[in-house]
Design a protein around this motif. Structure first.
Motif, PDB file in Angstrom:
ATOM      1  N   THR A  51      35.616  16.133  54.981  1.00 42.28           N
ATOM      2  CA  THR A  51      36.069  16.406  56.418  1.00 42.28           C
ATOM      3  C   THR A  51      35.794  14.569  56.687  1.00 42.28           C
ATOM      4  O   THR A  51      34.685  14.145  56.102  1.00 42.28           O
ATOM      5  CB  THR A  51      34.887  17.312  56.878  1.00 42.28           C
ATOM      6  N   PRO A 130      40.062  23.335  63.385  1.00 34.41           N
ATOM      7  CA  PRO A 130      38.940  23.968  62.692  1.00 34.41           C
ATOM      8  C   PRO A 130      37.900  23.658  61.696  1.00 34.41           C
ATOM      9  O   PRO A 130      38.490  22.570  61.389  1.00 34.41           O
ATOM     10  CB  PRO A 130      39.597  25.118  61.680  1.00 34.41           C
ATOM     11  N   PHE A 133      37.798  21.562  58.603  1.00 38.51           N
ATOM     12  CA  PHE A 133      39.520  20.809  57.613  1.00 38.51           C
ATOM     13  C   PHE A 133      39.593  19.929  57.616  1.00 38.51           C
ATOM     14  O   PHE A 133      38.771  18.712  58.072  1.00 38.51           O
ATOM     15  CB  PHE A 133      40.225  20.518  59.373  1.00 38.51           C
ATOM     16  N   GLU A 339      46.234  23.752  59.811  1.00 41.75           N
ATOM     17  CA  GLU A 339      46.169  24.536  59.917  1.00 41.75           C
ATOM     18  C   GLU A 339      44.661  24.305  58.300  1.00 41.75           C
ATOM     19  O   GLU A 339      45.044  23.272  57.398  1.00 41.75           O
ATOM     20  CB  GLU A 339      46.328  25.723  58.501  1.00 41.75           C
ATOM     21  N   MET A 340      43.154  25.559  57.796  1.00 41.08           N
ATOM     22  CA  MET A 340      42.541  25.298  57.406  1.00 41.08           C
ATOM     23  C   MET A 340      42.960  24.988  54.997  1.00 41.08           C
ATOM     24  O   MET A 340      42.777  24.725  54.495  1.00 41.08           O
ATOM     25  CB  MET A 340      41.220  25.815  56.958  1.00 41.08           C
ATOM     26  N   THR A 341      44.699  25.730  55.166  1.00 40.51           N
ATOM     27  CA  THR A 341      45.664  25.614  54.266  1.00 40.51           C
ATOM     28  C   THR A 341      45.679  23.889  53.761  1.00 40.51           C
ATOM     29  O   THR A 341      46.345  23.545  52.827  1.00 40.51           O
ATOM     30  CB  THR A 341      46.125  26.708  53.796  1.00 40.51           C
ATOM     31  N   ASP A 343      44.475  21.057  52.057  1.00 44.19           N
ATOM     32  CA  ASP A 343      43.313  20.720  51.948  1.00 44.19           C
ATOM     33  C   ASP A 343      44.199  20.148  49.877  1.00 44.19           C
ATOM     34  O   ASP A 343      45.460  20.914  50.328  1.00 44.19           O
ATOM     35  CB  ASP A 343      42.407  21.961  51.248  1.00 44.19           C
TER      36      ASP A 343
END
Length: 389
Positions: A51, A130, A133, A339-341, A343
């Motif tokens: 982050t 979010p 993130f 989205e959190m995905t 990554d």
């Protein structure tokens, strides 16, 4: 007005004509980032996969990572910071700092205001929500691509400029440099508006517009010095579909698309179904149809279907001031967008490496580095340095 129009046409033709293709051997030698793109401990990418909201310690740590990289690995690049601050919809009246990093490599002995530059751009901040993130495609991976690109072309720039000096030439009639802009504050804090987004880009474009070079300079301001602004964003997901957004830079888009076609024909794209490693794993060894990243290579310069202002991004404040933009961003956006995905685990690393290879080749051609890109020697030198440590 007629003289201005003629000047613009001549400038465009000059840029297009100066673009010199790389040989097949050079394309084959472009180095992979290898372990440096490992998402857990890779020297280039891993430190960015965190982050990094503007004004937070995570953001400062990533900026320091960039600074350390250039100072220790590429000391010939000149580093500058452009600072600004602004209140945001979530800061409760407190001003948030935004810090842009500008890394520049110009020909030795260049005078201020006399160098036209290829600007390679990505934002390094991440979205506030979010919570937690990461923003791997948005835009940690593009930032790592630019670091690896700078490292890959650095020695070649030195060799080219030394060769020019050895020949006794009057240092390129039209000196060209490379500039990497790592921008802060692209993301909105609440919802995307003209004032809640692009904080760093807006500040830098405004600052450069009012920063004048010495009188009689070839380029009036740092903005005028940008020959092409190449913005990378949302890159690293599978099967990207990147259109040509602007008619004015469609010629540059087609140059990059031509490189992609050549890399695929040479079977150098790892994400391609025709890469030797993928062919070896399947029973049917025949070649399959390619799915290109840059899908508008056949679009006519006179086509009316350019998506121009459809996607807002860090280019907007620069484009509004007359800078030519090559926007490399997929449409539609990746499924992981915001989205959190988004990554490290959800990056397609073959695609990440393919984009990196393509950007290196584009810069190499723009800077006319064929014959100077001795990647094998660079790898040997890097290996020697590591073993001596």
């Amino acid at each position: 007005m007629k003289n201005l129009a003629l000047f613009c046409i001549v400038s465009l033709l000059t840029l297009s004509a100066a673009y010199s293709p790389l040989s097949d051997d050079t394309l084959k030698g472009i180095p992979d980032p290898g372990d440096d793109f490992n998402i857990k401990d890779g020297a280039l990418l891993a430190p960015i996969l965190r982050t990094r909201v503007s004004g937070t310690p995570g953001n400062a740590a990533v900026l320091q990572h960039f600074v350390d990289f250039f100072k220790t690995t590429l000391p010939e690049w000149r580093l500058e910071f452009q600072n600004s601050s602004a209140t945001t919809p979530t800061s409760k009246g407190k001003k948030i700092p935004f810090i842009n990093l500008i890394a520049t490599r110009d020909p030795p002995g260049s005078q201020i205001g006399e160098v036209g530059r290829l600007a390679l751009v990505a934002h390094y901040d991440s979205k506030l929500t979010p919570t937690g993130f990461i923003g791997a495609t948005d835009s940690a991976a593009p930032c790592a691509m630019l670091l690896h690109t700078a490292r890959s072309i650095d020695a070649a720039l030195t060799k080219k400029w030394e060769a020019v000096a050895a020949e006794g030439s009057s240092q390129l009639e039209e000196p060209k440099g490379v500039q990497i802009l790592l921008l802060d504050g692209e993301e909105s804090f609440h919802s995307w508006t003209a004032t809640d987004s692009l904080y760093g880009a807006r500040a830098l474009a405004e600052h450069w517009e009012s920063s004048f070079h010495p009188p009689a300079s070839t380029y009036r301001t740092p903005l005028d010095s940008i020959d092409l602004f190449v913005l990378l964003d949302l890159l690293g997901s599978s099967a990207p579909n990147v259109p040509s957004y602007f008619k004015t830079t469609h010629w540059a888009y087609k140059k990059m698309a031509a490189i992609e076609h050549r890399l695929r024909e040479l079977r150098l794209f790892k994400s391609s179904a025709n890469h030797p490693a993928r062919v070896a794993k399947r029973k049917n060894k025949g070649l399959r149809a390619e799915g290109y990243f840059l899908v508008d290579s056949e679009k006519s310069d006179h086509d009316s279907a350019f998506m121009g202002g459809f996607v807002e991004d860090d280019h907007v404040p620069f484009m509004a001031r007359g800078v030519d933009i090559l926007h490399i961003i997929p449409s539609p956006f990746p499924r992981v967008w915001h989205e959190m995905t988004d990554d490290g685990k959800h990056l397609n690393m073959d695609v990440v490496e393919d984009w990196t290879r393509l950007v290196i080749a584009f810069v190499g051609e723009w800077m006319e580095l064929d014959g100077f890109l001795d990647f094998k020697s660079a790898r040997r030198a890097d290996y020697t340095e590591k073993t001596e440590l």
